[in-house]
Motif scaffolding. Sequence first.
Motif, PDB file in Angstrom:
ATOM      1  N   LEU A 130      30.067   5.738  14.484  1.00 53.27           N
ATOM      2  CA  LEU A 130      30.014   4.725  13.438  1.00 53.27           C
ATOM      3  C   LEU A 130      28.894   4.996  12.440  1.00 53.27           C
ATOM      4  N   PHE A 131      27.856   5.709  12.889  1.00 52.67           N
ATOM      5  CA  PHE A 131      26.688   5.955  12.034  1.00 52.67           C
ATOM      6  C   PHE A 131      26.590   7.403  11.577  1.00 52.67           C
ATOM      7  N   ALA A 132      27.654   8.161  11.792  1.00 62.27           N
ATOM      8  CA  ALA A 132      27.659   9.560  11.367  1.00 62.27           C
ATOM      9  C   ALA A 132      27.369   9.730   9.871  1.00 62.27           C
ATOM     10  N   PRO A 133      27.840   8.828   8.983  1.00 58.17           N
ATOM     11  CA  PRO A 133      27.554   8.992   7.547  1.00 58.17           C
ATOM     12  C   PRO A 133      26.061   9.011   7.211  1.00 58.17           C
ATOM     13  N   LEU A 134      25.208   8.520   8.109  1.00 59.73           N
ATOM     14  CA  LEU A 134      23.769   8.522   7.833  1.00 59.73           C
ATOM     15  C   LEU A 134      23.204   9.934   7.747  1.00 59.73           C
ATOM     16  N   LYS A 135      23.897  10.894   8.344  1.00 61.48           N
ATOM     17  CA  LYS A 135      23.429  12.274   8.298  1.00 61.48           C
ATOM     18  C   LYS A 135      23.391  12.801   6.863  1.00 61.48           C
ATOM     19  N   VAL A 136      24.256  12.263   6.035  1.00 59.98           N
ATOM     20  CA  VAL A 136      24.289  12.680   4.626  1.00 59.98           C
ATOM     21  C   VAL A 136      22.959  12.383   3.948  1.00 59.98           C
ATOM     22  N   PHE A 137      22.295  11.317   4.387  1.00 58.42           N
ATOM     23  CA  PHE A 137      21.015  10.899   3.804  1.00 58.42           C
ATOM     24  C   PHE A 137      19.829  11.434   4.603  1.00 58.42           C
ATOM     25  N   GLY A 138      20.100  12.353   5.518  1.00 57.30           N
ATOM     26  CA  GLY A 138      19.030  12.953   6.301  1.00 57.30           C
ATOM     27  C   GLY A 138      18.493  12.054   7.401  1.00 57.30           C
ATOM     28  N   MET A 139      19.268  11.047   7.800  1.00 53.26           N
ATOM     29  CA  MET A 139      18.844  10.110   8.842  1.00 53.26           C
ATOM     30  C   MET A 139      19.603  10.380  10.139  1.00 53.26           C
ATOM     31  N   SER A 140      18.913  10.201  11.243  1.00 53.46           N
ATOM     32  CA  SER A 140      19.544  10.398  12.542  1.00 53.46           C
ATOM     33  C   SER A 140      20.335   9.151  12.933  1.00 53.46           C
ATOM     34  N   PRO A 141      21.556   9.331  13.413  1.00 55.73           N
ATOM     35  CA  PRO A 141      22.357   8.170  13.833  1.00 55.73           C
ATOM     36  C   PRO A 141      21.976   7.645  15.209  1.00 55.73           C
ATOM     37  N   ARG A 142      21.052   8.328  15.907  1.00 48.74           N
ATOM     38  CA  ARG A 142      20.730   7.934  17.277  1.00 48.74           C
ATOM     39  C   ARG A 142      20.019   6.584  17.344  1.00 48.74           C
ATOM     40  N   LYS A 143      19.071   6.351  16.422  1.00 46.45           N
ATOM     41  CA  LYS A 143      18.308   5.100  16.491  1.00 46.45           C
ATOM     42  C   LYS A 143      19.179   3.874  16.229  1.00 46.45           C
ATOM     43  N   PRO A 144      19.992   3.851  15.163  1.00 46.60           N
ATOM     44  CA  PRO A 144      20.883   2.690  14.996  1.00 46.60           C
ATOM     45  C   PRO A 144      21.908   2.590  16.117  1.00 46.60           C
ATOM     46  N   ALA A 145      22.336   3.744  16.653  1.00 48.89           N
ATOM     47  CA  ALA A 145      23.273   3.710  17.774  1.00 48.89           C
ATOM     48  C   ALA A 145      22.619   3.087  18.999  1.00 48.89           C
ATOM     49  N   LEU A 146      21.339   3.395  19.205  1.00 52.87           N
ATOM     50  CA  LEU A 146      20.602   2.788  20.311  1.00 52.87           C
ATOM     51  C   LEU A 146      20.495   1.285  20.131  1.00 52.87           C
ATOM     52  N   ALA A 147      20.211   0.847  18.900  1.00 56.51           N
ATOM     53  CA  ALA A 147      20.093  -0.589  18.634  1.00 56.51           C
ATOM     54  C   ALA A 147      21.405  -1.305  18.924  1.00 56.51           C
ATOM     55  N   VAL A 148      22.515  -0.715  18.465  1.00 56.92           N
ATOM     56  CA  VAL A 148      23.823  -1.333  18.701  1.00 56.92           C
ATOM     57  C   VAL A 148      24.147  -1.327  20.187  1.00 56.92           C
ATOM     58  N   THR A 149      23.792  -0.249  20.868  1.00 57.99           N
ATOM     59  CA  THR A 149      24.041  -0.168  22.308  1.00 57.99           C
ATOM     60  C   THR A 149      23.320  -1.274  23.063  1.00 57.99           C
ATOM     61  N   LEU A 150      22.070  -1.522  22.677  1.00 56.83           N
ATOM     62  CA  LEU A 150      21.313  -2.592  23.332  1.00 56.83           C
ATOM     63  C   LEU A 150      21.943  -3.954  23.072  1.00 56.83           C
ATOM     64  N   VAL A 151      22.423  -4.158  21.845  1.00 58.10           N
ATOM     65  CA  VAL A 151      23.087  -5.424  21.526  1.00 58.10           C
ATOM     66  C   VAL A 151      24.344  -5.589  22.371  1.00 58.10           C
ATOM     67  N   LEU A 152      25.144  -4.505  22.445  1.00 58.00           N
ATOM     68  CA  LEU A 152      26.384  -4.563  23.225  1.00 58.00           C
ATOM     69  C   LEU A 152      26.102  -4.797  24.699  1.00 58.00           C
ATOM     70  N   ARG A 153      25.017  -4.218  25.179  1.00 60.88           N
ATOM     71  CA  ARG A 153      24.701  -4.312  26.603  1.00 60.88           C
ATOM     72  C   ARG A 153      24.160  -5.677  26.982  1.00 60.88           C
ATOM     73  N   PHE A 154      23.368  -6.286  26.099  1.00 61.02           N
ATOM     74  CA  PHE A 154      22.690  -7.520  26.467  1.00 61.02           C
ATOM     75  C   PHE A 154      23.282  -8.779  25.840  1.00 61.02           C
TER      76      PHE A 154
END
Length: 205
Positions: A121-145
Amino acid sequence: MISLYLPGQSWLHRCPVRLKLLSLAIASLLIFPISDPRLLGVVLIVVVGLYGSLGRQGLRQLKALKPLVSLVAIIFLLHVVAGSWLEGVTAVLRLVVMVLLANLVSITTRMDDMMEAVMPLFAPLKVFGMSPRKPALAVTLVLRFAPVLLSVYSSLREAYQARSGRRTSWRLMAPFLLQSLAMSENVAEALSARGGADGLRQDKA
């Protein structure tokens, strides 16, 4: 408060992460409206059976309920004092079921695998030189808790209704936020100790 991953090759471990997350979301929507304690009791038996399908180690994971004993007792006693023990049983069963379901997904899914499931879902962030891992982690925590937080708020609301006769109040936000902040602090400390999003990748390696 990140649940420990339970290594194994059970059917739940092999189940696609996206399917488990979708099933958890659907279960949350279906369980909250249930007000019949007998039906909730059946659901609880099914959930315990899911833990049993993981073997003895799976059944040991039911100890996740231990930290909730005091909260469950308070919720039940408040309903008893208000003269509605049946509603107390319903509230307790609903809370227990939701916590166990969220924990079941946690112990059968690696944190990194869950992140990988939402990272596209956050792959487009790579275009701007941003890693998708951090927002993916945030969403994962939301989904988990999220299911756990919703269960906590539902329990607070029902306890307030038992005391005051009103369904909800802005006063519930204070205890809810305190519990949420305590949970967030525990999660932050655990992630910091593991090196954050990059640390999760190293754990898997």
